[in-house]
Scaffold this active site. Sequence first.
Site, PDB file in Angstrom:
ATOM      1  N   CYS A 114       0.829  -1.198   0.000  1.00 43.54           N
ATOM      2  CA  CYS A 114       0.000   0.000   0.000  1.00 43.54           C
ATOM      3  C   CYS A 114       0.876   1.266   0.000  1.00 43.54           C
ATOM      4  CB  CYS A 114      -0.993  -0.040   1.159  1.00 43.54           C
ATOM      5  SG  CYS A 114      -2.350   1.155   0.956  1.00 43.54           S
ATOM      6  N   HIS A 216      -3.538  -5.110   0.708  1.00 43.97           N
ATOM      7  CA  HIS A 216      -2.986  -5.489   2.015  1.00 43.97           C
ATOM      8  C   HIS A 216      -2.967  -7.009   2.186  1.00 43.97           C
ATOM      9  CE1 HIS A 216      -2.585  -1.601   4.157  1.00 43.97           C
ATOM     10  NE2 HIS A 216      -3.438  -1.205   3.237  1.00 43.97           N
ATOM     11  N   GLU A 218      -1.361  -8.720   4.220  1.00 48.35           N
ATOM     12  CA  GLU A 218      -1.323  -9.105   5.644  1.00 48.35           C
ATOM     13  C   GLU A 218      -2.712  -9.205   6.249  1.00 48.35           C
ATOM     14  OE1 GLU A 218      -2.109  -4.808   6.081  1.00 48.35           O
ATOM     15  OE2 GLU A 218      -0.985  -6.039   4.642  1.00 48.35           O
TER      16      GLU A 218
END
Length: 234
Positions: A114, A216, A218
């Site tokens: 990002c 993202h 994660e």
Amino acid sequence: MAQPLVGISTYLEDSVRWGVWDLPAAVLPAGYHRMVQHAGGIAALLPPDEPAAAARAVAWLDALVVAGGPDVGPDRYGADRHPRTGPTHAARDSWELALIEAALTSGTPLLGVCRGMQLLNVALGGTLVQHLPDEVGHGGHSGPPGVFAQHLVKPVPGTRLADALPEAVSVPTYHHQAVQRLGRDLVPSAHAEDGTVEALELPAEAHPFALAVQWHPEAGADLRLLSALLAASR
């Protein structure tokens, strides 16, 4: 084979609460270190420091992840501030740009997430769209405050990203800024359905592994990007 050591950049906040404490703290969503660990690496957190320390820090690492976070200061790419640009953090900008430069110089495998993708673009002379039109920014690229949206990204065939993610995938996303002019040597390697650049990379002849995504990973369960990063680090 030894587990790769993966550095992850972090926030530095003036006030963080836990237990009875409210103190300045270096923080990072747990999804980042868990993602590295689940992919088979060892995570090392890198709070903002003096830019001169970046090369030494990266020299200890097998790979680097530049994490998501606040908007990049528009002065970093020669732009005036847009009314919708959020608070910026000059010390973190300086530190992470120095980390990226060190990774590019040393050939250390790099993954930007990002804000990390936007910084990679800026580090190589690119610029950013400071605010996507509301019907775009709130129609797929971000959810309500603090909530990830989901949208489809389509990899560009023949890219390093497509090697890791060969099919179109739905990804967790939260951003209101995007790449405008590409930095030198960078190539787009994925797009959203509205045409927004969703991944950037350097070709193999320019760097062993420099890849960044606007979404993202994660916040999801797909470890293929991290597996590709760790494979490059070995």
